[in-house]
Design an enzyme around this catalytic site. Structure first.
Site, PDB file in Angstrom:
ATOM      1  N   THR A 125       0.842  -1.199   0.000  1.00 35.14           N
ATOM      2  CA  THR A 125       0.000   0.000   0.000  1.00 35.14           C
ATOM      3  C   THR A 125       0.879   1.252   0.000  1.00 35.14           C
ATOM      4  O   THR A 125       0.558   2.243  -0.664  1.00 35.14           O
ATOM      5  CB  THR A 125      -0.942  -0.005   1.219  1.00 35.14           C
ATOM      6  OG1 THR A 125      -1.618  -1.256   1.258  1.00 35.14           O
ATOM      7  CG2 THR A 125      -1.963   1.111   1.152  1.00 35.14           C
ATOM      8  N   GLU A 160       5.529   4.700   7.020  1.00 35.45           N
ATOM      9  CA  GLU A 160       5.980   3.762   8.062  1.00 35.45           C
ATOM     10  C   GLU A 160       5.385   2.431   7.678  1.00 35.45           C
ATOM     11  O   GLU A 160       4.169   2.233   7.773  1.00 35.45           O
ATOM     12  CB  GLU A 160       5.481   4.263   9.422  1.00 35.45           C
ATOM     13  CG  GLU A 160       6.353   3.793  10.557  1.00 35.45           C
ATOM     14  CD  GLU A 160       5.938   2.424  11.049  1.00 35.45           C
ATOM     15  OE1 GLU A 160       6.459   1.425  10.500  1.00 35.45           O
ATOM     16  OE2 GLU A 160       5.120   2.350  11.956  1.00 35.45           O
ATOM     17  N   GLU A 190       6.329 -10.420   5.401  1.00 34.56           N
ATOM     18  CA  GLU A 190       5.654 -10.036   6.639  1.00 34.56           C
ATOM     19  C   GLU A 190       4.357 -10.849   6.766  1.00 34.56           C
ATOM     20  O   GLU A 190       3.598 -10.973   5.810  1.00 34.56           O
ATOM     21  CB  GLU A 190       5.316  -8.545   6.607  1.00 34.56           C
ATOM     22  CG  GLU A 190       4.693  -8.066   7.899  1.00 34.56           C
ATOM     23  CD  GLU A 190       4.542  -6.547   7.959  1.00 34.56           C
ATOM     24  OE1 GLU A 190       4.001  -5.960   7.016  1.00 34.56           O
ATOM     25  OE2 GLU A 190       4.976  -5.969   8.965  1.00 34.56           O
TER      26      GLU A 190
END
Ligand code: NDP
Length: 486
Positions: A228, A246, A381
């Site tokens: 994203t 972040e 992740e």
């Protein structure tokens, strides 16, 4: 059920489109929230732009007073905020209560920081020129937050942004909008001037994208997944707006053989499984000295199996459900991939359906041992309670494994040999690191990643500077003609 509305230009706005926010512990409805559209983003941007001149010109002490009051009210209502996030996100109450106090601390920290010295003076080669810099607010900021720390991510974004004199168009995740709505109720109650902080609700694909693309927004700041983040950078490129990102991580926790095994096991559980592992900086890779590998794993699996999974509002809950059914399915798919690739499952590995957990999105704390560097469970992740363990022989090998992903958010090193710990932690290519500890985070210290874990920093002085532009001012101390052209 009351409908959570948007807050634009100091008014509550109902878009007429409503979405149920689901409690992931049992699939029940935790609340209802509006779904906005790009038109609402337009209105919020216009309100923010109109509010900016007066807000940025307000004496810093007055801006600080607003932030102090917000901090105090969050603290007074900490238990209410905690319950909202627990029902909306699933996290145990002890976690969400901590988030509420940390959110108050963040507003208080930035209230205290904004009247401290900033800018600089410069000696330049021309003795008749005095050069200096001042920091000025950027203007209108778009802020897009994720679902894993709903209130705290709102605080991390909004506090430094408005403290620095900017106005914001803020969008929480549509999975967890409820605590942000409550936060904006406080802004309203405390009389924050209309347009300074605007809340637009809705999905990333509509409202989020519109914020990232909007020509009236000067900077977009985002926390969330790396894919994203890439999309947001592309959307922001068209108008050359500043970006703060972040993003994700696959952060290593290295344990050397000289360290007490029980203590390190305790930290490894906290690093990997706190907040259900839905933490960008989670210690999701354990890099273990071969000297302690077997006994460490035995203890780790036993303790992981003993973690109490329960709805977040239940007394003694240690781990709640994952945020949504679709996120749970994505975590389970990554667990299946690891099994197929040959990682050795030593505990967990499945959804948990027992008793009252049957309608919730619970996944057992999962540990894979003997993971090879190229396995997906090491490289990707997961954002859930899944830990991949790798073995090392030498210090150099530990560092190589630690740095062997595209991410660089966080990392921890455990050793009683402090010179070794420091040597190794300095070689980890990551923005947030710990020695003999993992996770503690403070508003005072900068937060952000290297490599594909992000751009820029939140928190601390750096976090305030990210919401400012630097202006150079040169003063001619001996006014007169320049004399360049005869
Ligand atoms: P996203 O990164 O997609 O969502 C974070 C925020 O961005 C939400 O507010 C979302 O809106 C919004 N958003 C989504 N797409 C866009 C877009 N194109 N433009 C602008 N805004 C957008 O998280 P997901 O929920 O999809 O999770 C995917 C993965 O991201 C997770 O599995 C995890 O790996 C990672 N992640 C990392 C986080 C971190 O703290 N680093 C936090 C959350 C997720 P909405 O949700 O309303 O659609």
């Amino acid at each position: 059920m009351e409908i959570g509305k948007m807050y634009i230009n100091g008014k509550w706005v109902d878009s007429g489109l409503h979405k149920e926010s689901i409690n992931p512990a049992d699939g029940s409805v935790a609340g209802l929230a509006c779904e906005g559209s790009p038109k609402d983003v337009d209105a919020a941007v216009a309100a923010a732009a109109a509010a900016f001149p007066a807000w940025s010109a307000l004496p810093v002490t007055e801006r600080a007073n607003f932030l102090f009051k917000i901090a105090n009210r969050i603290e007074e209502l900490a238990e209410d905020f905690a319950l909202i996030d627990t029902f909306d996100n699933g996290k145990p109450l002890r976690d969400s209560l901590g988030d509420a106090y940390d959110s108050a601390a963040c507003f208080r920290y930035y209230a205290g920081l904004i009247d401290k010295p900033s800018g600089g003076t410069y000696l330049v080669p021309d003795p008749n020129t005095q050069a200096l810099t001042v920091r000025e607010p950027i203007g209108v900021c778009g802020q897009i937050a994720p679902w894993n720390y709903p209130l705290m991510m709102a605080a991390w974004k909004i506090a430094p942004c408005v403290a620095a004199g900017n106005c914001t168009v803020f969008k929480p995740s549509s999975l967890t909008p409820l605590s942000s709505i409550k936060l904006f109720e406080l802004f309203d109650e405390l009389g924050l001037p209309p347009g300074v902080a605007n809340l637009v609700l809705g999905s990333g694909q509509t409202v989020g994208r519109s914020i990232a693309e909007h020509p009236g927004i000067d900077k977009v700041v985002f926390t969330g997944g790396t894919d994203t983040g890439r999309e947001i950078m592309r959307s922001a490129a068209e108008t050359i707006k500043g970006v703060g990102l972040e993003l994700g991580g696959k952060s290593p926790m290295i344990v050397f053989g000289d360290y007490d095994i029980d203590t390190a096991v305790d930290w490894a559980l906290f690093a990997a499984f706190c907040n259900q592992g839905e933490v960008c900086s989670a210690g999701s890779r354990l890099i273990l000295d071969e000297a302690i590998y077997d006994p460490f794993l035995e203890k780790l699996a036993a303790r992981a199996n003993a973690i109490k999974l329960a709805p977040g509002d239940e007394e003694g809950a240690e781990m709640g459900p994952l945020v949504s059914e679709s996120h749970m399915n994505s975590v389970l798919a990554k667990i299946d991939a690891a099994k197929k690739e040959g990682a050795k499952l030593i505990c967990g590995g499945d959804r948990v359906y027992d008793g009252k957990l049957k309608n919730g999105y619970f996944v057992a704390p999962t540990v894979f041992a003997d993971c090879a560097p190229d396995m997906s469970i090491v490289q990707e992740e997961v954002f859930g309670p899944v830990l991949a363990v790798q073995k090392f022989k030498t210090e150099d090998e530990a560092v190589e494994l630690a740095n062997g992903t595209v991410f660089g958010l966080a990392g921890g090193v455990f050793s009683n040999d402090i010179t070794r710990a420091l040597r190794v932690v300095k070689k980890i290519r990551a923005g947030i690191t710990w020695v003999n500890s993992y996770h503690p985070t403070f508003s005072q210290a900068p937060w952000g990643g290297y490599k594909q874990s992000g751009i820029g920093r939140e928190l601390g002085v750096y976090g305030l500077e990210e919401y400012t532009e630097v202006k150079q001012i040169n003063i001619n101390l001996v006014p007169g003609p320049v004399g360049w052209f005869k």
